[in-house]
Design a protein around this motif. Sequence first.
Motif, PDB file in Angstrom:
ATOM      1  N   THR A  21       0.851  -1.186   0.000  1.00 44.52           N
ATOM      2  CA  THR A  21       0.000   0.000   0.000  1.00 44.52           C
ATOM      3  C   THR A  21       0.884   1.232   0.000  1.00 44.52           C
ATOM      4  OG1 THR A  21      -1.777  -1.131   1.199  1.00 44.52           O
ATOM      5  CG2 THR A  21      -1.779   1.275   1.245  1.00 44.52           C
ATOM      6  N   ARG A  22       0.613   2.158  -0.920  1.00 44.21           N
ATOM      7  CA  ARG A  22       1.407   3.379  -1.042  1.00 44.21           C
ATOM      8  C   ARG A  22       0.480   4.588  -1.044  1.00 44.21           C
ATOM      9  NH1 ARG A  22       6.715   1.931  -3.152  1.00 44.21           N
ATOM     10  NH2 ARG A  22       7.000   4.067  -3.890  1.00 44.21           N
ATOM     11  N   TYR A  23       1.051   5.780  -1.149  1.00 39.16           N
ATOM     12  CA  TYR A  23       0.217   6.973  -1.084  1.00 39.16           C
ATOM     13  C   TYR A  23       0.931   8.170  -1.697  1.00 39.16           C
ATOM     14  CZ  TYR A  23       3.194   8.792   2.676  1.00 39.16           C
ATOM     15  OH  TYR A  23       4.269   9.265   3.393  1.00 39.16           O
ATOM     16  N   VAL A  24       0.147   9.186  -2.001  1.00 41.05           N
ATOM     17  CA  VAL A  24       0.653  10.531  -2.285  1.00 41.05           C
ATOM     18  C   VAL A  24      -0.156  11.475  -1.403  1.00 41.05           C
ATOM     19  CG1 VAL A  24       1.495  10.155  -4.632  1.00 41.05           C
ATOM     20  CG2 VAL A  24      -0.902  10.660  -4.265  1.00 41.05           C
ATOM     21  N   ASP A  25       0.445  12.569  -0.977  1.00 41.52           N
ATOM     22  CA  ASP A  25      -0.249  13.459  -0.058  1.00 41.52           C
ATOM     23  C   ASP A  25       0.059  14.916  -0.358  1.00 41.52           C
ATOM     24  OD1 ASP A  25       2.417  13.040   0.783  1.00 41.52           O
ATOM     25  OD2 ASP A  25       1.954  13.717   2.804  1.00 41.52           O
ATOM     26  N   GLY A  26      -0.771  15.774   0.183  1.00 42.35           N
ATOM     27  CA  GLY A  26      -0.596  17.210   0.057  1.00 42.35           C
ATOM     28  C   GLY A  26      -1.343  17.892   1.183  1.00 42.35           C
ATOM     29  N   SER A  27      -1.062  19.158   1.421  1.00 40.74           N
ATOM     30  CA  SER A  27      -1.698  19.859   2.529  1.00 40.74           C
ATOM     31  C   SER A  27      -2.234  21.208   2.077  1.00 40.74           C
ATOM     32  CB  SER A  27      -0.704  20.044   3.680  1.00 40.74           C
ATOM     33  OG  SER A  27       0.437  20.760   3.255  1.00 40.74           O
ATOM     34  N   VAL A  28      -3.345  21.620   2.705  1.00 41.97           N
ATOM     35  CA  VAL A  28      -3.977  22.898   2.398  1.00 41.97           C
ATOM     36  C   VAL A  28      -4.942  23.232   3.537  1.00 41.97           C
ATOM     37  CG1 VAL A  28      -5.869  21.811   1.108  1.00 41.97           C
ATOM     38  CG2 VAL A  28      -5.230  24.171   0.599  1.00 41.97           C
ATOM     39  N   ASP A  29      -5.117  24.503   3.811  1.00 40.81           N
ATOM     40  CA  ASP A  29      -6.060  24.932   4.852  1.00 40.81           C
ATOM     41  C   ASP A  29      -7.465  24.939   4.258  1.00 40.81           C
ATOM     42  OD1 ASP A  29      -7.427  26.033   6.946  1.00 40.81           O
ATOM     43  OD2 ASP A  29      -6.317  27.931   6.992  1.00 40.81           O
ATOM     44  N   LEU A  36      -8.325  10.445   1.465  1.00 41.75           N
ATOM     45  CA  LEU A  36      -8.670  10.682   2.861  1.00 41.75           C
ATOM     46  C   LEU A  36      -8.339  12.116   3.243  1.00 41.75           C
ATOM     47  CD1 LEU A  36      -7.176   7.388   4.368  1.00 41.75           C
ATOM     48  CD2 LEU A  36      -9.404   7.745   3.291  1.00 41.75           C
ATOM     49  N   VAL A  37      -9.191  12.722   4.071  1.00 41.88           N
ATOM     50  CA  VAL A  37      -8.999  14.093   4.528  1.00 41.88           C
ATOM     51  C   VAL A  37      -8.838  14.074   6.046  1.00 41.88           C
ATOM     52  CG1 VAL A  37      -9.908  16.437   4.567  1.00 41.88           C
ATOM     53  CG2 VAL A  37     -10.453  14.929   2.638  1.00 41.88           C
ATOM     54  N   PHE A  38      -7.702  14.551   6.526  1.00 43.05           N
ATOM     55  CA  PHE A  38      -7.424  14.610   7.955  1.00 43.05           C
ATOM     56  C   PHE A  38      -7.291  16.063   8.383  1.00 43.05           C
ATOM     57  CE2 PHE A  38      -5.856  10.501   6.543  1.00 43.05           C
ATOM     58  CZ  PHE A  38      -6.278   9.633   7.550  1.00 43.05           C
ATOM     59  N   SER A  39      -7.865  16.385   9.549  1.00 40.89           N
ATOM     60  CA  SER A  39      -7.809  17.750  10.069  1.00 40.89           C
ATOM     61  C   SER A  39      -7.064  17.759  11.397  1.00 40.89           C
ATOM     62  CB  SER A  39      -9.225  18.296  10.270  1.00 40.89           C
ATOM     63  OG  SER A  39      -9.191  19.655  10.661  1.00 40.89           O
ATOM     64  N   PRO A  40      -6.230  18.784  11.654  1.00 39.66           N
ATOM     65  CA  PRO A  40      -5.516  18.856  12.929  1.00 39.66           C
ATOM     66  C   PRO A  40      -6.481  18.826  14.109  1.00 39.66           C
ATOM     67  CG  PRO A  40      -4.627  20.466  11.382  1.00 39.66           C
ATOM     68  CD  PRO A  40      -5.891  19.927  10.770  1.00 39.66           C
ATOM     69  N   ALA A  41      -6.136  18.043  15.118  1.00 44.28           N
ATOM     70  CA  ALA A  41      -6.940  17.940  16.342  1.00 44.28           C
ATOM     71  C   ALA A  41      -5.992  17.740  17.507  1.00 44.28           C
ATOM     72  CB  ALA A  41      -7.934  16.786  16.256  1.00 44.28           C
ATOM     73  N   GLY A  42      -5.779  18.804  18.277  1.00 41.09           N
ATOM     74  CA  GLY A  42      -4.813  18.727  19.360  1.00 41.09           C
ATOM     75  C   GLY A  42      -3.417  18.513  18.803  1.00 41.09           C
ATOM     76  N   ALA A  43      -2.733  17.483  19.310  1.00 43.10           N
ATOM     77  CA  ALA A  43      -1.383  17.186  18.834  1.00 43.10           C
ATOM     78  C   ALA A  43      -1.396  16.220  17.657  1.00 43.10           C
ATOM     79  CB  ALA A  43      -0.553  16.587  19.971  1.00 43.10           C
ATOM     80  N   GLY A  44      -2.572  15.765  17.251  1.00 45.95           N
ATOM     81  CA  GLY A  44      -2.656  14.793  16.165  1.00 45.95           C
ATOM     82  C   GLY A  44      -3.620  15.213  15.083  1.00 45.95           C
ATOM     83  N   ASN A  47      -3.105  23.649   8.264  1.00 48.12           N
ATOM     84  CA  ASN A  47      -3.370  22.875   7.058  1.00 48.12           C
ATOM     85  C   ASN A  47      -3.991  21.516   7.365  1.00 48.12           C
ATOM     86  OD1 ASN A  47      -2.409  24.816   5.348  1.00 48.12           O
ATOM     87  ND2 ASN A  47      -0.424  23.847   4.976  1.00 48.12           N
ATOM     88  N   GLU A  48      -5.019  21.185   6.578  1.00 49.98           N
ATOM     89  CA  GLU A  48      -5.511  19.816   6.566  1.00 49.98           C
ATOM     90  C   GLU A  48      -4.563  18.971   5.712  1.00 49.98           C
ATOM     91  OE1 GLU A  48      -8.197  21.494   8.822  1.00 49.98           O
ATOM     92  OE2 GLU A  48      -7.795  22.343   6.838  1.00 49.98           O
ATOM     93  N   LEU A  49      -4.594  17.665   5.936  1.00 52.10           N
ATOM     94  CA  LEU A  49      -3.745  16.735   5.198  1.00 52.10           C
ATOM     95  C   LEU A  49      -4.618  15.860   4.311  1.00 52.10           C
ATOM     96  CD1 LEU A  49      -0.888  15.556   4.769  1.00 52.10           C
ATOM     97  CD2 LEU A  49      -1.333  14.025   6.698  1.00 52.10           C
ATOM     98  N   LEU A  50      -4.363  15.863   3.000  1.00 47.33           N
ATOM     99  CA  LEU A  50      -5.072  15.027   2.047  1.00 47.33           C
ATOM    100  C   LEU A  50      -4.151  13.883   1.647  1.00 47.33           C
ATOM    101  CD1 LEU A  50      -6.743  17.664   1.958  1.00 47.33           C
ATOM    102  CD2 LEU A  50      -7.096  17.243  -0.484  1.00 47.33           C
ATOM    103  N   VAL A  51      -4.645  12.651   1.741  1.00 48.21           N
ATOM    104  CA  VAL A  51      -3.844  11.459   1.429  1.00 48.21           C
ATOM    105  C   VAL A  51      -4.601  10.616   0.412  1.00 48.21           C
ATOM    106  CG1 VAL A  51      -2.640   9.449   2.326  1.00 48.21           C
ATOM    107  CG2 VAL A  51      -2.919  11.470   3.781  1.00 48.21           C
ATOM    108  N   HIS A  52      -3.988  10.418  -0.746  1.00 52.64           N
ATOM    109  CA  HIS A  52      -4.559   9.549  -1.784  1.00 52.64           C
ATOM    110  C   HIS A  52      -3.863   8.201  -1.668  1.00 52.64           C
ATOM    111  CE1 HIS A  52      -6.596   8.602  -5.543  1.00 52.64           C
ATOM    112  NE2 HIS A  52      -5.451   8.178  -6.051  1.00 52.64           N
ATOM    113  N   VAL A  53      -4.611   7.172  -1.280  1.00 59.50           N
ATOM    114  CA  VAL A  53      -4.053   5.846  -1.012  1.00 59.50           C
ATOM    115  C   VAL A  53      -4.133   5.001  -2.280  1.00 59.50           C
ATOM    116  CG1 VAL A  53      -4.163   3.824   0.488  1.00 59.50           C
ATOM    117  CG2 VAL A  53      -4.895   6.057   1.352  1.00 59.50           C
ATOM    118  N   VAL A  54      -3.042   4.317  -2.615  1.00 58.97           N
ATOM    119  CA  VAL A  54      -3.021   3.474  -3.816  1.00 58.97           C
ATOM    120  C   VAL A  54      -2.514   2.084  -3.463  1.00 58.97           C
ATOM    121  CG1 VAL A  54      -2.715   5.403  -5.402  1.00 58.97           C
ATOM    122  CG2 VAL A  54      -0.717   4.306  -4.444  1.00 58.97           C
ATOM    123  N   GLY A  55      -2.938   1.107  -4.247  1.00 61.14           N
ATOM    124  CA  GLY A  55      -2.558  -0.279  -4.014  1.00 61.14           C
ATOM    125  C   GLY A  55      -3.770  -1.177  -4.192  1.00 61.14           C
TER     126      GLY A  55
END
Length: 361
Positions: free
Chosen positions: A40-48, A75-83, A55-63
């Motif tokens: 399983t691999r991925y490409v990612d990028g970040s943008v607010d 997948l879209v991940f948003s900062p929450a506390g320290a994670g 910045n939120e983190l966008l991860v495109h998962v491939v495999g």
Amino acid sequence: MQMSWVSAVLMTLFGAAAAPLPPDVRHAIEKDYVAEGRETRYVDGSVDLNGDGRNELLVHVVGSTACGTGGCPTLVFSPAGAGYRLVGAIGLTHPPIAVSPQRSNGWRNLVVRVGGGGAKADDVELAFDGKTYPANPTAAAKGITPGNGDSEVVIAPFASFDDTRTLTEGDVPAVAVPIEKPVPVTATNGPSFDCAKATLAVEKAICLSPELGALDRELATTFEDTVRNAAAAQQARQRTAQKVWLGKRNDCGSAADAPVCLREAYRRRLVDLQIQSGRIEAPTPHAYRCKGYEKQPFLAAFYPATDPPAVMLTWGERRALAFVAPSGSGARYAADDVDFWEHEGEITVKWSDTALSCSAL
């Protein structure tokens, strides 16, 4: 919908996240998209996305574990506390992945490319509903008014699987692969042959693995059922094909990871037999017209629900079953002498010594 390809190049060179994925993001991906023996691999990028200055983190998962014939998850991940927390899992997408100037419930709309499995590729805009982005991009995009102006590309298209990153790059520790230990062979978990008489390396490996033993028993049953229900001429061909397959299976004895090689060999042969025997209903094939061969349609019947996903390819008297393979973009399937790649309604095929370039009818 128009995207800025200048932005795509800049994002590829300067904007893509360079650091390894945060541990909680990596763990979230491993939980749903990682299987033993499949990369399983991925490409990612970040943008607010929500204007909070982080910045939120966008991860495109491939495999093969994550993707289907229609694309791969973003997948879209948003900062929450320290994670980070997951705020969106959008299935069956292709790069480019972009953000629109338009906002919904305070968050910028996402623009993703959809298509594959015979469907025409298109860019669709997705709205945030106050809690998440939609999981089904094709259905959710209906009724959304695209934003005006160019979208900002966050994850640009990539040329090949090698242009993506592994989940263990950088300082992230690799995930240990459990070693299969010998277990008692019983009538329920053993293979179709007598393990006491096993002499080949592959036979001994099968006898040590309940999973492989079960696959061997299932394959033996499926094969006998297929032969029993076939015409006499087909029975002879099936038995010859099985002998050929056994030879290829036995080659797994010299593979670096014999259990993984065997598991893939059994799964693919099972899909082949299930399709041939009619256990799996044949889908309506997609038709393509190939340059220089306009009078001879190229047909592709996709089986996205098999494990692994497969496609039956027919061109004139040629016929081959190919299985999903790693691809930088679009949907790619491969067999011993066939390489089939579909991208945005166009296909390229390398079949033995023949190269084809085709468009959907």
